[in-house]
Design an enzyme around this catalytic site. Structure first.
Site, short mmCIF file in Angstrom:
data_model
loop_
_atom_site.label_atom_id
_atom_site.label_comp_id
_atom_site.label_asym_id
_atom_site.label_seq_id
_atom_site.Cartn_x
_atom_site.Cartn_y
_atom_site.Cartn_z
N ASP A 30 9.34 36.39 84.38
CA ASP A 30 8.46 35.50 85.13
C ASP A 30 9.01 34.07 85.04
OD1 ASP A 30 5.15 35.65 86.00
OD2 ASP A 30 6.09 33.69 85.72
N ILE A 31 9.00 33.37 86.18
CA ILE A 31 9.57 32.01 86.22
C ILE A 31 8.70 31.01 85.46
CG2 ILE A 31 8.45 31.07 88.30
CD1 ILE A 31 11.23 30.26 89.28
N GLN A 93 -4.64 36.86 92.35
CA GLN A 93 -3.31 37.18 92.88
C GLN A 93 -2.79 36.01 93.70
OE1 GLN A 93 -3.15 40.74 95.36
NE2 GLN A 93 -0.91 40.87 95.22
N HIS A 99 2.50 43.42 91.62
CA HIS A 99 3.32 43.28 90.42
C HIS A 99 2.45 43.37 89.18
CE1 HIS A 99 1.95 39.35 91.78
NE2 HIS A 99 1.86 39.02 90.51
N HIS A 101 2.14 42.20 85.16
CA HIS A 101 2.61 41.24 84.15
C HIS A 101 2.63 41.95 82.80
CE1 HIS A 101 1.75 37.47 86.55
NE2 HIS A 101 1.02 38.33 87.22
#
Ligand code: 5GP
Ligand code: ZN
Length: 133
Positions: A30-31, A93, A99, A101
């Site tokens: 994750d960024i 979302q 996706h 996490h």
């Protein structure tokens, strides 16, 4: 899908730190992580949410989640793990390509995984009937 950041990552048009992939799923860092080693796992094909994803893709995503979790446990020295997944804006979302996490948990990390609610169920029996009849 055009204009989907995660589709662009899958196609290699936007870079990512890929951790794992199988036939139908991919996992990358994750960024904007909320913990060390926070990883996203998603189908390579575009499905908006849990209601849309097809059976084969969700199976491959589940397998990817399991393998990535094992990798995180081996490499990160974590003490636990939360798996979060949001469907639709009301649930938080923000990227509309499904996706999951995978959030490693460490002692003292102060992440509140289970927020309190003031909901009280008065009719568990009725609810069970509704969902099972
Ligand atoms: P959501 O709120 O939709 O469940 O989570 C979206 C997640 O995607 C966020 O945790 C955010 O940090 C992550 N994210 C958004 N854009 C990018 C990106 O371009 N690359 C990566 N690796 N993660 C992203
Ligand atoms: Zn997409």
């Amino acid at each position: 899908m055009e204009d989907c950041i995660f589709c662009k990552i899958v196609k290699g048009e936007i870079p990512c730190y890929k951790i794992y992939e199988n036939k139908k799923a991919i996992a990358f860092l994750d960024i904007n992580p909320i913990a060390k080693g926070h990883i996203l796992v998603l189908p390579k094909n575009h499905y908006e949410n849990i209601f849309e994803i097809d059976e084969e893709s969700i199976k491959e995503v589940a397998l990817a989640i399991k393998n990535v979790a094992i990798l995180q446990r081996e490499k990160l020295g974590l003490q636990g793990m939360n798996i979060f997944q949001a469907n639709n804006a009301i649930a938080g979302q923000t990227i509309f390509h499904i996706h999951f996490h995978l959030v490693p948990r460490y002692a003292g990390d102060n992440i509140n995984a289970w927020p309190k609610s003031n909901y009280f169920e008065k009719d568990i029996k009725g609810l069970h009937k509704l969902l099972t009849k």
